[in-house]
Design a protein around this motif. Structure first.
Motif, PDB file in Angstrom:
ATOM      1  N   ALA A   1      -2.947  18.374   2.700  1.00 56.22           N
ATOM      2  CA  ALA A   1      -1.534  18.576   3.036  1.00 56.22           C
ATOM      3  C   ALA A   1      -0.755  17.264   2.978  1.00 56.22           C
ATOM      4  CB  ALA A   1      -1.407  19.218   4.415  1.00 56.22           C
ATOM      5  N   LEU A   2      -1.356  16.199   3.477  1.00 53.66           N
ATOM      6  CA  LEU A   2      -0.698  14.879   3.414  1.00 53.66           C
ATOM      7  C   LEU A   2      -0.489  14.450   1.981  1.00 53.66           C
ATOM      8  CD1 LEU A   2      -2.520  12.906   6.232  1.00 53.66           C
ATOM      9  CD2 LEU A   2      -0.061  13.242   6.047  1.00 53.66           C
ATOM     10  N   ALA A   3      -1.508  14.603   1.154  1.00 52.96           N
ATOM     11  CA  ALA A   3      -1.397  14.179  -0.248  1.00 52.96           C
ATOM     12  C   ALA A   3      -0.360  15.013  -0.988  1.00 52.96           C
ATOM     13  CB  ALA A   3      -2.767  14.288  -0.928  1.00 52.96           C
ATOM     14  N   GLU A   4      -0.288  16.304  -0.708  1.00 49.77           N
ATOM     15  CA  GLU A   4       0.699  17.167  -1.371  1.00 49.77           C
ATOM     16  C   GLU A   4       2.100  16.889  -0.880  1.00 49.77           C
ATOM     17  OE1 GLU A   4      -0.393  21.244  -0.814  1.00 49.77           O
ATOM     18  OE2 GLU A   4      -2.349  20.973  -1.755  1.00 49.77           O
ATOM     19  N   GLY A   5       2.232  16.661   0.416  1.00 52.83           N
ATOM     20  CA  GLY A   5       3.553  16.508   1.005  1.00 52.83           C
ATOM     21  C   GLY A   5       4.108  15.108   0.961  1.00 52.83           C
ATOM     22  N   SER A   6       3.279  14.151   0.598  1.00 57.63           N
ATOM     23  CA  SER A   6       3.746  12.753   0.597  1.00 57.63           C
ATOM     24  C   SER A   6       4.779  12.501  -0.461  1.00 57.63           C
ATOM     25  CB  SER A   6       2.568  11.811   0.388  1.00 57.63           C
ATOM     26  OG  SER A   6       1.807  11.716   1.555  1.00 57.63           O
TER      27      SER A   6
ATOM     28  N   GLU B   1       5.451   6.843   2.078  1.00 54.11           N
ATOM     29  CA  GLU B   1       6.506   5.896   2.473  1.00 54.11           C
ATOM     30  C   GLU B   1       6.094   5.046   3.674  1.00 54.11           C
ATOM     31  OE1 GLU B   1       7.246   9.328   1.992  1.00 54.11           O
ATOM     32  OE2 GLU B   1       7.665   8.778  -0.095  1.00 54.11           O
ATOM     33  N   GLY B   2       4.917   5.311   4.234  1.00 58.59           N
ATOM     34  CA  GLY B   2       4.436   4.539   5.371  1.00 58.59           C
ATOM     35  C   GLY B   2       4.867   5.095   6.715  1.00 58.59           C
TER      36      GLY B   2
ATOM     37  N   PHE C   1       0.810  -1.216   0.000  1.00 59.03           N
ATOM     38  CA  PHE C   1       0.000   0.000   0.000  1.00 59.03           C
ATOM     39  C   PHE C   1       0.847   1.271   0.000  1.00 59.03           C
ATOM     40  CE2 PHE C   1      -2.513  -3.425   1.764  1.00 59.03           C
ATOM     41  CZ  PHE C   1      -3.645  -3.342   0.974  1.00 59.03           C
ATOM     42  N   GLN C   2       2.158   1.118  -0.057  1.00 61.32           N
ATOM     43  CA  GLN C   2       3.009   2.306  -0.126  1.00 61.32           C
ATOM     44  C   GLN C   2       2.846   2.967  -1.483  1.00 61.32           C
ATOM     45  OE1 GLN C   2       7.016   1.336   1.056  1.00 61.32           O
ATOM     46  NE2 GLN C   2       6.455   1.333   3.205  1.00 61.32           N
ATOM     47  N   GLY C   3       3.141   4.248  -1.526  1.00 64.20           N
ATOM     48  CA  GLY C   3       2.985   5.015  -2.757  1.00 64.20           C
ATOM     49  C   GLY C   3       1.768   5.916  -2.715  1.00 64.20           C
ATOM     50  N   LYS C   4       0.913   5.732  -1.706  1.00 61.43           N
ATOM     51  CA  LYS C   4      -0.249   6.594  -1.505  1.00 61.43           C
ATOM     52  C   LYS C   4      -0.305   6.998  -0.035  1.00 61.43           C
ATOM     53  CE  LYS C   4      -3.593   5.249  -4.994  1.00 61.43           C
ATOM     54  NZ  LYS C   4      -5.027   5.072  -5.205  1.00 61.43           N
ATOM     55  N   THR C   5      -0.928   8.136   0.207  1.00 55.56           N
ATOM     56  CA  THR C   5      -1.238   8.525   1.576  1.00 55.56           C
ATOM     57  C   THR C   5      -2.207   7.477   2.114  1.00 55.56           C
ATOM     58  OG1 THR C   5      -0.966  10.858   1.056  1.00 55.56           O
ATOM     59  CG2 THR C   5      -2.303  10.318   2.995  1.00 55.56           C
ATOM     60  N   THR C   6      -1.931   6.968   3.307  1.00 55.55           N
ATOM     61  CA  THR C   6      -2.738   5.879   3.848  1.00 55.55           C
ATOM     62  C   THR C   6      -3.346   6.259   5.184  1.00 55.55           C
ATOM     63  OG1 THR C   6      -1.348   4.239   2.747  1.00 55.55           O
ATOM     64  CG2 THR C   6      -2.690   3.459   4.581  1.00 55.55           C
TER      65      THR C   6
END
Length: 162
Positions: free
Chosen positions: A157-162, A135-136, A21-26
Protein backbone atom coordinates in the motif's frame (compact mmCIF):
# COMPACT_ATOMS: atom_id res chain seq x y z
CA UNK A 1 5.53 11.91 13.52
CA UNK A 2 7.75 14.47 11.86
CA UNK A 3 8.87 14.09 8.23
CA UNK A 4 12.11 12.32 7.41
CA UNK A 5 15.04 14.60 8.19
CA UNK A 6 18.66 13.83 9.07
CA UNK A 7 22.31 14.37 8.20
CA UNK A 8 24.40 11.18 8.48
CA UNK A 9 27.11 9.15 6.73
CA UNK A 10 26.11 6.28 4.45
CA UNK A 11 27.79 2.91 4.22
CA UNK A 12 30.01 4.18 1.40
CA UNK A 13 31.35 6.95 3.65
CA UNK A 14 29.41 9.76 1.93
CA UNK A 15 27.60 12.49 3.83
CA UNK A 16 23.88 12.15 3.12
CA UNK A 17 20.66 13.93 4.02
CA UNK A 18 17.07 12.71 4.05
CA UNK A 19 16.52 14.39 0.67
CA UNK A 20 19.02 11.94 -0.88
CA UNK A 21 16.53 9.13 -0.18
CA UNK A 22 13.31 10.80 -1.30
CA UNK A 23 11.55 9.29 -4.28
CA UNK A 24 11.15 5.86 -2.67
CA UNK A 25 9.12 4.49 0.19
CA UNK A 26 11.52 4.57 3.13
CA UNK A 27 11.62 2.40 6.21
CA UNK A 28 13.74 3.72 9.07
CA UNK A 29 15.09 1.35 11.72
CA UNK A 30 17.49 2.12 14.57
CA UNK A 31 19.88 -0.53 15.86
CA UNK A 32 23.48 -1.69 15.81
CA UNK A 33 25.50 -4.40 14.10
CA UNK A 34 26.57 -6.17 17.31
CA UNK A 35 22.94 -6.63 18.34
CA UNK A 36 22.37 -10.28 19.26
CA UNK A 37 18.62 -10.43 18.66
CA UNK A 38 16.30 -7.51 17.85
CA UNK A 39 18.23 -6.09 14.87
CA UNK A 40 18.94 -9.26 12.91
CA UNK A 41 15.42 -10.57 13.57
CA UNK A 42 13.75 -7.30 12.53
CA UNK A 43 15.86 -6.86 9.40
CA UNK A 44 15.36 -10.52 8.45
CA UNK A 45 11.58 -10.08 8.87
CA UNK A 46 11.68 -7.04 6.60
CA UNK A 47 13.73 -8.99 4.05
CA UNK A 48 11.14 -11.77 4.19
CA UNK A 49 8.35 -9.25 3.67
CA UNK A 50 10.21 -7.82 0.65
CA UNK A 51 10.30 -11.26 -0.94
CA UNK A 52 6.51 -11.42 -0.61
CA UNK A 53 5.62 -8.04 -2.15
CA UNK A 54 5.25 -7.69 -5.89
CA UNK A 55 8.30 -6.71 -7.98
CA UNK A 56 7.12 -3.14 -8.56
CA UNK A 57 6.63 -2.51 -4.83
CA UNK A 58 9.99 -4.13 -4.01
CA UNK A 59 11.80 -1.70 -6.31
CA UNK A 60 10.11 1.25 -4.58
CA UNK A 61 11.14 0.40 -1.00
CA UNK A 62 14.39 1.09 0.84
CA UNK A 63 15.38 0.45 4.45
CA UNK A 64 17.65 2.90 6.23
CA UNK A 65 19.37 1.12 9.11
CA UNK A 66 20.67 3.83 11.45
CA UNK A 67 23.32 2.73 13.94
CA UNK A 68 22.96 3.84 17.54
CA UNK A 69 26.50 2.56 18.14
CA UNK A 70 28.68 4.84 16.01
CA UNK A 71 31.82 3.96 18.00
CA UNK A 72 31.79 0.42 16.56
CA UNK A 73 29.63 0.77 13.44
CA UNK A 74 31.84 2.29 10.77
CA UNK A 75 30.52 2.70 7.23
CA UNK A 76 32.43 -0.42 6.16
CA UNK A 77 30.93 -2.52 8.95
CA UNK A 78 27.47 -1.14 8.20
CA UNK A 79 27.81 -2.08 4.52
CA UNK A 80 28.89 -5.62 5.27
CA UNK A 81 26.01 -6.00 7.72
CA UNK A 82 23.26 -4.59 5.48
CA UNK A 83 24.47 -6.56 2.43
CA UNK A 84 23.42 -9.73 4.26
CA UNK A 85 19.78 -8.59 4.12
CA UNK A 86 19.53 -7.38 0.54
CA UNK A 87 20.07 -4.45 -1.78
CA UNK A 88 17.16 -2.47 -0.31
CA UNK A 89 19.05 -2.12 3.00
CA UNK A 90 21.33 0.89 3.46
CA UNK A 91 23.44 1.43 6.56
CA UNK A 92 23.80 4.89 8.05
CA UNK A 93 26.02 6.08 10.85
CA UNK A 94 27.45 9.36 12.05
CA UNK A 95 28.74 11.26 15.02
CA UNK A 96 27.08 10.77 18.38
CA UNK A 97 25.48 14.22 18.02
CA UNK A 98 24.13 13.33 14.54
CA UNK A 99 22.68 10.09 15.93
CA UNK A 100 21.18 11.92 18.91
CA UNK A 101 19.58 14.48 16.58
CA UNK A 102 17.69 11.83 14.61
CA UNK A 103 16.81 9.65 17.61
CA UNK A 104 15.49 12.69 19.47
CA UNK A 105 13.49 13.69 16.40
CA UNK A 106 11.64 10.35 16.39
CA UNK A 107 11.64 9.88 20.17
CA UNK A 108 13.77 6.76 19.91
CA UNK A 109 15.63 5.85 23.07
CA UNK A 110 18.83 3.88 23.38
CA UNK A 111 21.24 3.20 26.20
CA UNK A 112 24.68 1.62 26.41
CA UNK A 113 25.27 -1.26 28.79
CA UNK A 114 28.34 -1.83 30.90
CA UNK A 115 31.47 -2.94 29.08
CA UNK A 116 32.67 -6.44 29.84
CA UNK A 117 36.33 -7.37 30.38
CA UNK A 118 36.83 -7.48 26.60
CA UNK A 119 35.28 -4.04 26.08
CA UNK A 120 32.08 -5.41 24.55
CA UNK A 121 28.70 -4.00 25.51
CA UNK A 122 25.06 -4.21 24.55
CA UNK A 123 22.88 -1.32 23.49
CA UNK A 124 19.26 -1.27 24.56
CA UNK A 125 17.14 0.32 21.83
CA UNK A 126 13.63 0.48 20.40
CA UNK A 127 12.46 -2.09 17.89
CA UNK A 128 9.86 -0.26 15.79
CA UNK A 129 10.34 0.58 12.11
CA UNK A 130 9.13 3.96 10.90
CA UNK A 131 7.60 4.10 7.41
CA UNK A 132 7.67 7.19 5.16
CA UNK A 133 6.22 7.87 1.72
CA UNK A 134 8.26 9.04 -1.29
CA UNK A 135 8.11 12.65 -0.11
CA UNK A 136 9.46 11.73 3.34
CA UNK A 137 6.16 12.12 5.19
CA UNK A 138 5.59 9.69 8.06
CA UNK A 139 2.88 7.13 7.33
CA UNK A 140 2.95 4.33 9.88
CA UNK A 141 4.92 2.33 12.40
CA UNK A 142 5.77 -1.34 11.88
CA UNK A 143 6.24 -3.31 15.09
CA UNK A 144 8.04 -6.61 15.44
CA UNK A 145 4.84 -8.34 16.56
CA UNK A 146 2.78 -7.23 13.55
CA UNK A 147 1.62 -10.24 11.49
CA UNK A 148 3.69 -10.78 8.34
CA UNK A 149 0.59 -10.59 6.15
CA UNK A 150 -0.16 -7.11 7.56
CA UNK A 151 3.43 -5.95 7.03
CA UNK A 152 3.39 -7.12 3.41
CA UNK A 153 0.03 -5.43 2.84
CA UNK A 154 1.29 -2.18 4.40
CA UNK A 155 4.43 -2.21 2.26
CA UNK A 156 2.47 -2.75 -0.93
CA UNK A 157 0.00 0.00 0.00
CA UNK A 158 2.84 2.40 0.80
CA UNK A 159 4.61 1.66 -2.47
CA UNK A 160 1.39 2.10 -4.48
CA UNK A 161 0.26 5.21 -2.66
CA UNK A 162 3.60 6.97 -2.48
Amino acid sequence: MPPLDFHLTDEDGKDVDAEDFQGKTTLLFFGYTHCPDVCPITLARLATAFRQVDDKAREDIQVLFVSVDPARDTPEIMKEYTNAFGPQFIGLTGSKSDIDAITNRYRVSYEYGEKDESGNYDVTHSSATFAFNREGDAQLLIRDDDPMKAVVSDLEALAEGS
